[in-house]
Design a protein around this motif. Structure first.
Motif, PDB file in Angstrom:
ATOM      1  N   UNK A  55     -26.621 -61.017  -5.847  1.00 35.83           N
ATOM      2  CA  UNK A  55     -27.527 -61.014  -4.715  1.00 35.83           C
ATOM      3  C   UNK A  55     -28.785 -60.216  -4.974  1.00 35.83           C
ATOM      4  N   UNK A  56     -29.509 -59.931  -3.889  1.00 42.96           N
ATOM      5  CA  UNK A  56     -30.774 -59.203  -3.972  1.00 42.96           C
ATOM      6  C   UNK A  56     -30.989 -58.436  -2.677  1.00 42.96           C
ATOM      7  N   UNK A  57     -31.754 -57.361  -2.771  1.00 43.94           N
ATOM      8  CA  UNK A  57     -32.070 -56.571  -1.584  1.00 43.94           C
ATOM      9  C   UNK A  57     -33.512 -56.084  -1.662  1.00 43.94           C
ATOM     10  N   UNK A  58     -34.109 -55.912  -0.492  1.00 46.64           N
ATOM     11  CA  UNK A  58     -35.478 -55.395  -0.366  1.00 46.64           C
ATOM     12  C   UNK A  58     -35.455 -54.274   0.670  1.00 46.64           C
ATOM     13  N   UNK A  59     -36.037 -53.130   0.326  1.00 43.29           N
ATOM     14  CA  UNK A  59     -36.074 -51.985   1.238  1.00 43.29           C
ATOM     15  C   UNK A  59     -37.508 -51.502   1.388  1.00 43.29           C
ATOM     16  N   UNK A  60     -37.888 -51.254   2.632  1.00 46.38           N
ATOM     17  CA  UNK A  60     -39.206 -50.715   2.955  1.00 46.38           C
ATOM     18  C   UNK A  60     -38.993 -49.399   3.694  1.00 46.38           C
ATOM     19  N   UNK A  61     -39.498 -48.285   3.133  1.00 39.73           N
ATOM     20  CA  UNK A  61     -39.238 -46.955   3.673  1.00 39.73           C
ATOM     21  C   UNK A  61     -40.545 -46.228   3.975  1.00 39.73           C
ATOM     22  N   UNK A  62     -40.542 -45.528   5.091  1.00 42.84           N
ATOM     23  CA  UNK A  62     -41.715 -44.735   5.465  1.00 42.84           C
ATOM     24  C   UNK A  62     -41.250 -43.364   5.942  1.00 42.84           C
ATOM     25  N   UNK A  63     -41.927 -42.349   5.466  1.00 41.76           N
ATOM     26  CA  UNK A  63     -41.542 -40.967   5.774  1.00 41.76           C
ATOM     27  C   UNK A  63     -42.793 -40.170   6.146  1.00 41.76           C
ATOM     28  N   UNK A  64     -42.766 -39.577   7.335  1.00 39.43           N
ATOM     29  CA  UNK A  64     -43.881 -38.745   7.800  1.00 39.43           C
ATOM     30  C   UNK A  64     -43.324 -37.452   8.369  1.00 39.43           C
ATOM     31  N   UNK A  65     -43.878 -36.334   7.953  1.00 39.18           N
ATOM     32  CA  UNK A  65     -43.530 -35.076   8.609  1.00 39.18           C
ATOM     33  C   UNK A  65     -44.755 -34.178   8.679  1.00 39.18           C
ATOM     34  N   UNK A  66     -44.658 -33.165   9.543  1.00 36.89           N
ATOM     35  CA  UNK A  66     -45.794 -32.271   9.768  1.00 36.89           C
ATOM     36  C   UNK A  66     -45.250 -30.884  10.081  1.00 36.89           C
ATOM     37  N   UNK A  67     -45.826 -29.874   9.442  1.00 36.06           N
ATOM     38  CA  UNK A  67     -45.436 -28.489   9.682  1.00 36.06           C
ATOM     39  C   UNK A  67     -46.644 -27.706  10.174  1.00 36.06           C
ATOM     40  N   UNK A  68     -46.495 -27.049  11.321  1.00 33.90           N
ATOM     41  CA  UNK A  68     -47.566 -26.252  11.905  1.00 33.90           C
ATOM     42  C   UNK A  68     -47.133 -24.782  11.967  1.00 33.90           C
ATOM     43  N   UNK A  69     -48.114 -23.870  11.785  1.00 32.47           N
ATOM     44  CA  UNK A  69     -47.791 -22.442  11.727  1.00 32.47           C
ATOM     45  C   UNK A  69     -48.778 -21.655  12.579  1.00 32.47           C
ATOM     46  N   UNK A  70     -48.481 -20.384  12.772  1.00 32.62           N
ATOM     47  CA  UNK A  70     -49.353 -19.488  13.534  1.00 32.62           C
ATOM     48  C   UNK A  70     -49.871 -18.398  12.603  1.00 32.62           C
ATOM     49  N   UNK A  71     -51.069 -18.624  12.078  1.00 34.34           N
ATOM     50  CA  UNK A  71     -51.711 -17.625  11.235  1.00 34.34           C
ATOM     51  C   UNK A  71     -52.779 -16.833  12.011  1.00 34.34           C
ATOM     52  N   UNK A  72     -52.887 -17.081  13.324  1.00 30.05           N
ATOM     53  CA  UNK A  72     -54.002 -16.552  14.079  1.00 30.05           C
ATOM     54  C   UNK A  72     -53.635 -15.378  14.986  1.00 30.05           C
ATOM     55  N   UNK A  73     -52.520 -15.485  15.699  1.00 30.41           N
ATOM     56  CA  UNK A  73     -52.236 -14.524  16.774  1.00 30.41           C
ATOM     57  C   UNK A  73     -51.431 -13.314  16.328  1.00 30.41           C
ATOM     58  N   UNK A  74     -50.798 -13.383  15.147  1.00 32.09           N
ATOM     59  CA  UNK A  74     -49.909 -12.298  14.723  1.00 32.09           C
ATOM     60  C   UNK A  74     -48.466 -12.517  15.149  1.00 32.09           C
ATOM     61  N   UNK A  75     -48.236 -13.542  15.993  1.00 30.21           N
ATOM     62  CA  UNK A  75     -46.866 -13.823  16.438  1.00 30.21           C
ATOM     63  C   UNK A  75     -46.107 -14.722  15.467  1.00 30.21           C
ATOM     64  N   UNK A  76     -46.828 -15.302  14.497  1.00 24.71           N
ATOM     65  CA  UNK A  76     -46.192 -16.238  13.587  1.00 24.71           C
ATOM     66  C   UNK A  76     -45.348 -15.592  12.522  1.00 24.71           C
ATOM     67  N   UNK A  77     -45.626 -14.315  12.201  1.00 29.10           N
ATOM     68  CA  UNK A  77     -44.897 -13.626  11.138  1.00 29.10           C
ATOM     69  C   UNK A  77     -44.560 -12.202  11.584  1.00 29.10           C
ATOM     70  N   UNK A  78     -43.732 -12.050  12.590  1.00 26.21           N
ATOM     71  CA  UNK A  78     -43.451 -10.709  13.117  1.00 26.21           C
ATOM     72  C   UNK A  78     -42.471  -9.929  12.232  1.00 26.21           C
TER      73      UNK A  78
END
Length: 713
Positions: free
Chosen positions: A370-393
């Motif tokens: 037989x045969x197979x076809x696969x179509x894959x999509x991957x999206x991710x997003x990481x957001x951080x707090x470098x501004x207020x001081x609360x991001x790295x206590x």
């Protein structure tokens, strides 16, 4: 959340009504695609057929690889409600719980990255499962050990996990169970199956569970819906459609885990309940799957099966990570790290194959192609707090922390590389056959050609690649007599990689190979199966840093021999007699890391240390003859010592001594319809680190209990 489940339910029922045809026929021809499990759901741990290793419809005894099966009976007896619990019970598989809602799996020293649903391979690059996958919808879970290039193409020479879903029944059946347990665990599960009329049969499973945890602040809210309908459009044509929805919403989950050593190299010793999760953290996982299958029989010997699968996973989370090394005296020195993480993962897969038998030279042979076809999509997003001081206590002593952390403002401060946006396509063609050389000697052979193409960026790194490879498999099975088979096999896998060498060329794929020699025996009138196997698994051509040709601005790579794993496995499953059913397994694994690979990849040298060399697992149940309906059981796992080098310069090493986790169960059938099951887990209250897969870790669950009342129609 509940409304979404009911919308899916309505869609499932509507689809069933529109597509109603002739009822699914219980025709002997269709046995080729069904799974046979001996005994009823409450009494037997023996399975004799599997679809994970090939598409030829041959039995486990005829398959020239080790195949593990956890049956529905075993899952019900010990309340194995999630995949982690099932694979912890599976001989030869290691469950690496690195966080509360992300888990990796290993076999024979390699990560398991190949997963199937009803034998349909679902291509992916990551071996971890996000959230906790519920087992209520599965009839059994199969694991074929070693490389499995025939069924999955790209992957590792570790194992392939196949989730066999529940199917409709012709007669009306209903099961409803209610569970209450430690840490406010409340679970309701319903499973209804039967024929609407002579034209259609369906099955639906619904689960609702809410529970707190032994870990501080951690809680989970889970919902599951599964619906499947089978139609016999003609006497030889069957159409199957299904929908699956699962949500797993976690409050205060672990992202990362506890520091395992202090600044003097001494092991930390936190309370079992200690968590690094903030009180505002959450991690919501949602999974949706839709399957369509069309099976057409051609005469008495051939069938064509076409399948389409659409899967979609989404994650929404605000997470809190704690890193650093605590001071030995004060416990200070750790830092928090907040992140908003979003993920969308989508897969469309189409697979079509033909299977049948033919006669040649006076023998019957089986072939599938037989045969197979696969179509894959991957999206991710990481957001951080470098501004207020609360991001790295800065963090207090973890023994005194109550989870209160400053709330960060999580924004995109690096638009050029906030995450991943990756698209992949995989195309495969395959053929497999079993040739009967004599009445007692069978040759299993096949090829799979896979073409894999990826485009996109992940956190600023180009993931573009284009690879193709042909993976062969071959095996011989000799029947000593009606009860004993001996076998030998050689199977391959490949894994594309994006690293480039000093000339700017992409490195060739990683190649995995497994050789296995074993014996399979059916004992005591086929009520018990024994499998003993010797294995040698290897992965070569793995990218390591080419120090001599790299610059401070650019790291190039070269291929290294990699990792070799060898050892043996023993498994015994089925009825022992005198009312005893059991599934036991012992695995001995020795791992060798090549000097070239060791020098270029620091993580590689850790694999040998954090992989247990010896693992023993036993699940046993006894039906008490003198008291009808009463059963007792034990489910235990033991592993020897593991360790992890944390700082080679300072000789800081984390060790986890050998330990055993023992679970007990007692079940009583009040009458033919009502059953009561009591489970006690980790009865000796063992304190242990779940995994040394990462430099951090957290402790396993202490002693806990659950009581389940089940009603069956």
């Amino acid at each position: 959340m509940t409304s979404r489940v009911f919308k899916l339910s309505a869609l499932f029922v509507a689809t069933s009504a529109i597509l109603s045809g002739h009822a699914f026929a219980d025709d002997g021809k269709k046995d080729i695609e069904k799974i046979q499990v001996l005994g009823d759901k409450h009494s037997n741990y023996l399975a004799v057929e599997a679809e994970t290793a090939t598409k030829l419809g041959i039995s486990i005894k005829e398959t020239p690889q080790s195949v593990r099966v956890v049956t529905r009976a075993l899952m019900d007896d010990f309340s194995l409600d999630d995949v982690n619990q099932v694979l912890e019970t599976t001989p030869g598989v290691s469950v690496e719980k690195i966080e509360t809602d992300r888990t990796y799996y290993k076999a024979r020293g390699f990560d398991i990255v190949n997963f199937q649903v009803d034998g349909l391979g679902l291509p992916q690059e990551r071996g971890s499962l996000q959230g906790t996958l519920d087992t209520a919808i599965y009839q059994r879970i199969e694991v074929v050990m070693g490389a499995n290039g025939m069924m999955t193409g790209a992957g590792n020479p570790s194992a392939t996990v196949n989730f066999i879903r529940k199917r409709p029944t012709a007669d009306l059946r209903a099961d409803v169970s209610v569970t209450a347990g430690s840490w406010s665990n409340k679970r309701v599960e319903a499973d209804v199956s039967g024929s609407f009329n002579d034209m259609v049969s369906s099955r639906a499973v619904v689960v609702k569970q809410k529970r707190d945890s032994y870990l501080d602040r951690y809680a989970v809210d889970r919902e599951v819906f599964y619906g499947i309908t089978e139609f016999a459009l003609t006497d030889t044509t069957t159409l199957t459609t299904s929908l699956t929805y699962q949500s797993n919403d976690a409050d205060s989950p672990l992202w990362g885990a506890l520091a395992l050593f202090d600044n003097k190299g001494q092991p930390t010793n936190y309370d079992v309940s200690t968590s690094t999760a903030a009180d505002w953290a959450y991690w919501n996982n949602t999974s949706k799957q839709a399957f369509v299958e069309l099976e057409q029989y051609i005469g008495d010997e051939w069938s064509v099966i076409a399948r389409y699968a659409h899967t979609q996973n989404e994650q929404d989370s605000n997470l809190f990570y704690v890193y650093g090394t605590p001071d030995a005296e004060t416990g200070l020195g750790l830092t928090g790290y907040a992140s908003d993480y979003q993920l969308r993962d989508r897969l469309n897969l189409f697979d079509v194959y033909a299977r049948g038998s033919f006669e040649l030279f006076g023998q019957e042979h089986i072939v599938a192609f037989g045969a197979s076809e696969a179509d894959m999509y991957y999206f991710d997003r990481s957001l951080y707090d470098y501004q207020t001081g609360n991001g790295f206590p800065p963090m207090p002593n973890m023994n005194e922390w109550d989870g209160v952390a400053p709330v960060p403002t999580l924004v995109d401060v690096n638009p050029a590389a906030p995450g991943s946006d990756v698209h992949s396509e995989q195309s495969s063609q395959y053929i497999s056959a079993r040739f009967s050389l004599t009445d007692d000697l069978k040759l299993l052979a096949g090829l799979r050609y896979t073409n894999w193409e990826t485009q996109g960026l992940s956190y600023g790194n180009n993931k573009g690649r284009k690879d193709s490879d042909t993976t062969p498999h071959i095996g011989l099975v000799y029947s000593v007599n009606d009860d004993i088979n001996v076998y030998i096999s050689d199977t391959d896998t490949f894994a594309p990689q994006t690293e480039t060498n000093a000339n700017g060329s992409q490195l060739a794929p990683i190649i995995g190979d497994t050789q296995e020699l074993g014996v399979k025996a059916e004992l005591f009138d086929s009520r018990l199966m024994l499998n003993v196997a010797l294995f040698n698994a290897e992965q070569v051509n793995i990218a390591v840093a080419d120090v001599d040709n790299s610059t401070p601005d650019k790291t190039v790579h070269k291929a290294a021999p990699g990792i070799q794993s060898k050892g043996y496995e023993i498994e015994l499953s089925g009825e022992l007699g005198y009312g005893f059913s059991a599934n036991l397994g012992y695995t001995k694994t020795d791992i060798d890391v090549s000097d070239t690979f060791n020098a270029g990849n620091v993580e590689a040298q850790l694999v040998k240390d954090y992989t247990p060399k010896q693992v023993f697992k036993l699940a046993v149940k006894h039906d008490v003859e003198s008291i009808e309906g009463l059963s007792f059981g034990m489910n235990m796992r033991w592993q020897d010592e593991i360790s992890r080098i944390q700082n080679a310069t300072e000789n800081f090493v984390t060790k986890q001594d050998a330990y055993a986790i023992v679970n007990f169960m007692a079940s009583y059938e009040i009458n033919d319809q009502v059953n009561l099951t009591f489970n006690a887990n980790n009865v000796f209250d063992e304190k242990y680190i779940n995994s040394l897969y990462w430099a951090q870790g957290f402790y396993g669950a202490p002693r806990n209990y659950a009581l389940t009342l089940n009603w069956s129609l």
